[in-house]
Design a protein around this motif. Structure first.
Motif, PDB file in Angstrom:
ATOM      1  N   TYR A  31       3.790   4.756  -3.091  1.00 35.14           N
ATOM      2  CA  TYR A  31       2.383   4.443  -2.902  1.00 35.14           C
ATOM      3  C   TYR A  31       1.872   3.567  -4.037  1.00 35.14           C
ATOM      4  O   TYR A  31       2.280   3.710  -5.185  1.00 35.14           O
ATOM      5  CB  TYR A  31       1.538   5.715  -2.882  1.00 35.14           C
ATOM      6  CG  TYR A  31       1.764   6.605  -1.681  1.00 35.14           C
ATOM      7  CD1 TYR A  31       2.656   7.671  -1.737  1.00 35.14           C
ATOM      8  CD2 TYR A  31       1.080   6.376  -0.492  1.00 35.14           C
ATOM      9  CE1 TYR A  31       2.863   8.490  -0.641  1.00 35.14           C
ATOM     10  CE2 TYR A  31       1.272   7.195   0.607  1.00 35.14           C
ATOM     11  CZ  TYR A  31       2.157   8.246   0.529  1.00 35.14           C
ATOM     12  OH  TYR A  31       2.345   9.059   1.627  1.00 35.14           O
ATOM     13  N   ALA A  32       0.942   2.695  -3.686  1.00 33.57           N
ATOM     14  CA  ALA A  32       0.220   1.977  -4.719  1.00 33.57           C
ATOM     15  C   ALA A  32      -0.679   2.962  -5.456  1.00 33.57           C
ATOM     16  O   ALA A  32      -1.200   3.913  -4.852  1.00 33.57           O
ATOM     17  CB  ALA A  32      -0.617   0.867  -4.083  1.00 33.57           C
TER      18      ALA A  32
ATOM     19  N   CYS B  79      15.951  -3.164   2.581  1.00 40.19           N
ATOM     20  CA  CYS B  79      15.169  -3.038   1.360  1.00 40.19           C
ATOM     21  C   CYS B  79      14.075  -1.988   1.512  1.00 40.19           C
ATOM     22  O   CYS B  79      13.799  -1.531   2.626  1.00 40.19           O
ATOM     23  CB  CYS B  79      14.549  -4.374   0.974  1.00 40.19           C
ATOM     24  SG  CYS B  79      15.762  -5.647   0.607  1.00 40.19           S
ATOM     25  N   TYR B  80      13.438  -1.652   0.409  1.00 47.37           N
ATOM     26  CA  TYR B  80      12.334  -0.699   0.451  1.00 47.37           C
ATOM     27  C   TYR B  80      11.378  -0.996  -0.686  1.00 47.37           C
ATOM     28  O   TYR B  80      11.619  -1.894  -1.502  1.00 47.37           O
ATOM     29  CB  TYR B  80      12.855   0.743   0.364  1.00 47.37           C
ATOM     30  CG  TYR B  80      13.618   1.055  -0.903  1.00 47.37           C
ATOM     31  CD1 TYR B  80      14.992   0.866  -0.967  1.00 47.37           C
ATOM     32  CD2 TYR B  80      12.981   1.540  -2.032  1.00 47.37           C
ATOM     33  CE1 TYR B  80      15.694   1.139  -2.121  1.00 47.37           C
ATOM     34  CE2 TYR B  80      13.683   1.820  -3.190  1.00 47.37           C
ATOM     35  CZ  TYR B  80      15.035   1.622  -3.224  1.00 47.37           C
ATOM     36  OH  TYR B  80      15.741   1.904  -4.369  1.00 47.37           O
ATOM     37  N   GLY B  81      10.304  -0.246  -0.758  1.00 43.77           N
ATOM     38  CA  GLY B  81       9.349  -0.445  -1.834  1.00 43.77           C
ATOM     39  C   GLY B  81       8.131  -1.229  -1.397  1.00 43.77           C
ATOM     40  O   GLY B  81       7.914  -1.488  -0.207  1.00 43.77           O
ATOM     41  N   LEU B  82       7.337  -1.649  -2.382  1.00 38.15           N
ATOM     42  CA  LEU B  82       6.037  -2.246  -2.106  1.00 38.15           C
ATOM     43  C   LEU B  82       5.991  -3.754  -2.323  1.00 38.15           C
ATOM     44  O   LEU B  82       4.922  -4.343  -2.235  1.00 38.15           O
ATOM     45  CB  LEU B  82       4.972  -1.567  -2.979  1.00 38.15           C
ATOM     46  CG  LEU B  82       4.830  -0.055  -2.763  1.00 38.15           C
ATOM     47  CD1 LEU B  82       3.784   0.517  -3.714  1.00 38.15           C
ATOM     48  CD2 LEU B  82       4.462   0.252  -1.319  1.00 38.15           C
TER      49      LEU B  82
ATOM     50  N   VAL C 261       0.833  -1.201   0.000  1.00 35.95           N
ATOM     51  CA  VAL C 261       0.000   0.000   0.000  1.00 35.95           C
ATOM     52  C   VAL C 261       0.870   1.254   0.000  1.00 35.95           C
ATOM     53  O   VAL C 261       0.697   2.134  -0.832  1.00 35.95           O
ATOM     54  CB  VAL C 261      -0.926   0.006   1.227  1.00 35.95           C
ATOM     55  CG1 VAL C 261      -1.711   1.313   1.302  1.00 35.95           C
ATOM     56  CG2 VAL C 261      -1.864  -1.191   1.203  1.00 35.95           C
ATOM     57  N   ALA C 262       1.776   1.338   0.951  1.00 35.03           N
ATOM     58  CA  ALA C 262       2.638   2.512   1.068  1.00 35.03           C
ATOM     59  C   ALA C 262       3.904   2.125   1.809  1.00 35.03           C
ATOM     60  O   ALA C 262       3.889   1.255   2.670  1.00 35.03           O
ATOM     61  CB  ALA C 262       1.921   3.641   1.803  1.00 35.03           C
ATOM     62  N   SER C 263       4.976   2.804   1.460  1.00 34.01           N
ATOM     63  CA  SER C 263       6.266   2.517   2.068  1.00 34.01           C
ATOM     64  C   SER C 263       7.021   3.817   2.274  1.00 34.01           C
ATOM     65  O   SER C 263       6.871   4.753   1.488  1.00 34.01           O
ATOM     66  CB  SER C 263       7.057   1.571   1.161  1.00 34.01           C
ATOM     67  OG  SER C 263       8.366   1.369   1.650  1.00 34.01           O
ATOM     68  N   ILE C 264       7.841   3.844   3.323  1.00 32.40           N
ATOM     69  CA  ILE C 264       8.667   5.018   3.587  1.00 32.40           C
ATOM     70  C   ILE C 264      10.040   4.545   4.034  1.00 32.40           C
ATOM     71  O   ILE C 264      10.161   3.584   4.796  1.00 32.40           O
ATOM     72  CB  ILE C 264       8.001   5.940   4.641  1.00 32.40           C
ATOM     73  CG1 ILE C 264       8.781   7.242   4.790  1.00 32.40           C
ATOM     74  CG2 ILE C 264       7.846   5.227   5.974  1.00 32.40           C
ATOM     75  CD1 ILE C 264       8.001   8.315   5.567  1.00 32.40           C
TER      76      ILE C 264
END
Length: 119
Positions: free
Chosen positions: A56-57, A98-101, A45-48
């Motif tokens: 964001y999706a 890592c990061y992202g959705l 949905v969302a990542s920071i």
């Protein structure tokens, strides 16, 4: 190990708002919110991540806002203009590198908090 505890889920009507919170036991490079509706796969949905960079999706852009408080090792998801299709179990997740959705980029997961949006 990182422990994550979510709170803030509930039931609202279409157009309503909710704010989800997630408390982590330590700092992590990125934190995010994922959701899983009945019969569907878990999705981002969302990542920071560090520096406050967000992802964001497409389905939630302009309606949801993710933020974090590094002093509290916490991440928040402000959800506005909620729709029935937002109904799902929402999970907080974290990664040390890592990061992202992508679901498979997260090492640590909370137990989830349920969000129900009625029409």
């Amino acid at each position: 190990q990182v422990q994550l505890v979510e709170s803030g889920g509930g039931s609202v009507q279409t157009g309503g708002s909710l704010r989800l919170s997630c408390a982590a036991s330590r700092y992590t490079y990125s934190m995010g919110w994922f959701r899983q509706a009945p019969g569907k796969e878990r999705e981002g949905v969302a990542s920071i991540r560090g520096g406050g960079i967000t992802d964001y999706a497409d389905s939630v852009k302009g309606r949801f806002t993710i933020s974090r408080d590094d002093a509290r090792n916490a991440v928040y998801l402000q959800m506005n203009s909620l729709k029935p299709e937002d109904t799902a179990m929402y999970y907080c997740a974290a990664s040390l590198s890592c990061y992202g959705l992508r679901v498979d980029y997260r090492e640590y997961w909370g137990q989830g908090t349920r969000v129900t949006v009625s029409s």
